[in-house]
Design a protein around this motif. Structure first.
Motif: not given
Length: 779
Positions: A49-67
């Motif tokens: 759960a902690l890994i998925l949360s971290t991964l989700t946060i990183i993916l979201y942050a990555s999308k925001q950064i791409e945007k």
């Protein structure tokens, strides 16, 4: 502008996001593996759960950064475009600044030419050069309009290295360009090229221009005082040009500079003309600085006549000026009394050599830039003073002459009808000059009613130019209310600027006494004519009776002694009848003023006269030799035969028997000279001047008779416009009587008759007289 290095930095941020995700996955795997091995389900779930949360946060942050990166790239691209646009504008601005600087420098250099005016034509050529350079043109011309609106080439310029070329407006008549002409009248610029869009009406003119080899043409009107006085023609024969309507303002400025240069040239020309006129003036002209007491300028006439150079006059100090002008008139504050100008009528100027010149000075005061000046126009009046003196003397002489001739004088102003009289005019009719109104109507009122129409007509004929002068005899009422005869003569003496008669001047003479004498003379002539008629009638009748009875007695008488007495009575009776006829004839001629003249052949008249003397010639056994032949047309009256008859009669009467009489006609240029030569005793030289005077007699060796015959000859010759005379016979004893008579005009135009040698026909004195006359006529 955003460079490639910056874009790479932006792209590296996306790679970092990917690496972080891998690190989180690897870290989660390392974290979960122990729990999996330990089969700790809760710890595994929590770890996942902690890994998925971290991964989700990183993916979201990555999308925001791409945007954000995408947005940033867009903004960077947009900024890059604006940056390029700014660079382009900056370059255009730099070009504009450089162009304006070039225009400013060009205009400044052109205007600077007017600060110290020199060669205006060179300035105009420089303007054309800079105009062509500005427009990158090859040829530039300046045309000015004539009075008939046709342009003529004033100046031209061509680019270095190009051959000379006439402008299109030199090769082609200006009348071929009505559209361009209209644009120039409207003060509009015209640009013509193959690419330029023009109205259909202008296409024909464009075709004419392009066909002449011109690729592009810019026409700039040149104005002066709101009128188009010419134009600048900027022509290119190649396609390379910067000449178009975008340069309107600059070209307009250049046009105004051309206008300034033309006006400046006109001003300098007018100034030069004015200066030349001032220098050539007959007057001395000085400009004086009233505050510094110096001459600042003088014309050439002043320098020449006074003997000074301009530098000497300008350098004169106040003391020297006082000697030159005899007064420092500009220091007298006269302007406060007389205003801006006044006249000094009697002054003197002193030449350099000390001579004094009588002058009049016309002074004008002026203020310029708060500084006071005086303009002195000085006129040499020495000639005028001399002329006035002469006129005064002439007037005095004329007045004395008029007084001596007892003439009155009048002067009529035809414009105002004012008439001025002198005292003698008024005294002539018994008035005082102040008692007569000074107008033409008062003068006409004094003229007799029967004469006024004739006088008016004679006056008007002269005023209208039909007669060279006015002359009329008429009656005027004098102060005693009696009619007095007056002779008036006059002439137009002055005309106005329209060549209309302005002044009518004349004299009057008192004819009253002369008219009385003429009346008495007329009456005397009437009595003389009556006496002549009575004498001729009443004396000829008894003389004729005596002659008739004496002839009868002579035929019947046989006694020789009585016959001689009767013969003597007959001779004296013939002489008495001849005297009566001659006296009556002379009296008639004396009363004759002129004869009617016509063409008469002298030869025919001589033949008529000679026939009358055949009997007398036969009685004295004399021969008459008529040497002339042909026709001799002259302007005469048949009475001329009296002259020939008298000459031949005297030749027969006073020549010995058995002698010869010679009659001849000589050509004397404009006259015929008829000569009658006898072989008598001749006439002494001291008696020759008297023979043609009436009642003049000399001794028996000279002229016999009453003396009236030759007096009649002289009178007839004078009435015919001829002359008479007598010389010695050039061939021996005797006399040669001659008369000169005018030729007919046809003979003067065409000398058909041969000239008879003069030397063979007349005496030595006559030859000399004729040669002198011929010489006079030739001169």
């Amino acid at each position: 502008m955003i460079d490639d290095h910056t874009l790479k930095n932006v792209k590296i941020t996306s790679v970092v996001n990917t690496v972080l995700i891998l690190i989180v996955i690897i870290f989660g795997f390392v974290l979960v593996v122990p729990f999996v091995i330990a089969k700790d389900a809760n710890s595994i779930i929590i770890s996942l759960a902690l890994i998925l949360s971290t991964l989700t946060i990183i993916l979201y942050a990555s999308k925001q950064i791409e945007k954000k990166n995408t947005e940033l790239e867009l903004k960077i691209s947009e900024l890059d475009g604006k940056h390029r646009e700014l660079n382009e504008k900056h370059k255009g601005l730099e070009h504009l600044v450089a162009r304006n600087t070039r225009i400013e420098n060009m205009i400044t250099s052109l205007i600077s030419m007017f600060i110290e005016p020199g060669n205006i034509d060179g300035t105009l050529n420089e303007i054309l050069k800079k105009t062509a350079s500005f427009c990158n043109a090859e040829y530039c011309y300046l045309f000015l309009f004539k009075g008939n609106s046709d342009p003529y080439l004033s100046h031209g310029w061509k680019s270095f290295g190009l051959s000379e070329k006439k402008s299109v407006f030199e090769n082609i008549s200006y009348s071929k360009f009505p559209w361009i002409s209209k644009k120039l009248v409207q003060k509009q610029m015209v640009h013509i090229s193959k690419e330029e869009k023009l109205l259909e009406i202008a296409d024909r003119e464009r075709n004419i221009i392009l066909s002449s080899g011109v690729k592009s043409l810019m026409i700039v009107p040149v104005e002066s005082e709101s009128e188009c006085i010419g134009f600048i023609s900027i022509e290119n024969i190649s396609n390379k040009t910067d000449c178009n309507l975008d340069n309107i303002q600059t070209l307009k400025v250049l046009s105004e500079i051309v206008s300034m240069a033309l006006n400046h040239r006109s001003f300098l020309k007018d100034l030069g003309l004015f200066k030349n006129l001032i220098d050539r003036s007959n007057d001395f002209i000085f400009t004086i600085d009233m505050e510094k007491h110096l001459i600042i300028d003088a014309n050439e006439t002043a320098c020449k006549e006074l003997g000074y150079s301009l530098e000497e006059l300008i350098s004169m100090q106040e003391k020297e000026l006082s000697l030159l002008f005899d007064d420092t008139f500009w220091k007298n504050d006269l302007s406060d009394l007389v205003g801006d100008r006044y006249l000094l009528p009697s002054q003197t100027l002193t030449r350099k050599n000390g001579d004094k010149i009588p002058v009049e000075m016309n002074i004008t005061f002026a203020t310029h830039d708060n500084h006071n000046y005086a303009l002195a126009v000085v006129r040499d009046i020495a000639a005028r003073i001399d002329m006035e003196s002469r006129l005064a003397k002439t007037k005095q002489v004329m007045e004395l002459a008029m007084e001596g001739a007892d003439l009155g004088m009048w002067d009529w102003n035809l414009r105002t009808n004012e008439v001025m009289y002198n005292e003698r005019w008024a005294e002539m009719i018994g008035y005082d000059v102040d008692d007569i109104e000074k107008n033409i109507e008062s003068w006409k009122k004094l003229i007799h009613p029967d004469d006024i129409k004739t006088v008016d007509a004679t006056v008007n004929e002269h005023i209208d130019g039909e007669t060279p002068f006015f002359e009329s005899e008429f009656r005027m009422k004098n102060s005693k209310d009696k009619w007095q005869w007056i002779l008036a003569r006059g002439k137009i003496t002055e005309w106005d600027k329209n060549e209309e008669p302005f002044r009518f001047t004349g004299t009057t003479m008192d004819l009253d006494e002369r008219k009385k004498v003429e009346e008495e003379l007329r009456h005397s002539n009437e009595l003389k004519d009556l006496f002549t008629d009575i004498m001729r009638h009443d004396l000829l009748n008894p003389a004729g009776n005596i002659k008739g009875f004496s002839e009868v007695l002579y035929e019947k008488e046989d006694d020789p002694g009585k016959s001689r007495i009767i013969s003597s009575v007959q001779r004296n009776t013939d002489r008495l009848i001849d005297m009566i006829e001659t006296a009556a004839k002379f009296a008639k001629l004396e009363a004759t003023d002129e004869l009617e003249l016509k063409e008469v052949d002298i030869m025919a008249s001589l033949h008529n006269v000679i026939e009358q003397f055949e009997h007398q010639l036969h009685e004295k056994n004399m021969k008459l030799d008529l040497r002339a032949e042909g026709k001799y047309p002259a302007v005469l009256n048949p009475i001329v035969e009296e002259i020939f008859a008298n000459y031949i009669s005297n030749a027969i009467k006073y020549s010995p028997e058995n002698t010869k009489i010679i009659v001849d006609i000589a050509n004397m240029n404009y006259e015929w000279m008829v000569t009658v030569t006898d072989c008598g005793e001749g006439i002494p030289d001291d008696a020759k001047p008297l023979v043609f005077d009436r009642f003049k007699r000399v001794n028996k060796s000279g002229v016999k008779g009453t003396g009236l015959g030759l007096a009649i000859v002289k009178k007839i010759a004078e009435l015919l416009g001829g002359r008479v005379g007598v010389d010695d016979n050039p061939e021996g004893n005797g006399s040669m009587f001659w008369v000169r008579l005018k030729k007919h005009h046809e003979v003067l135009n065409d000398e058909a008759e041969p000239t008879i040698p003069i030397e063979n026909k007349i005496g030595t004195e006559m030859i000399q007289d004729m040669k002198a006359e011929i010489q006079t006529a030739s001169h």
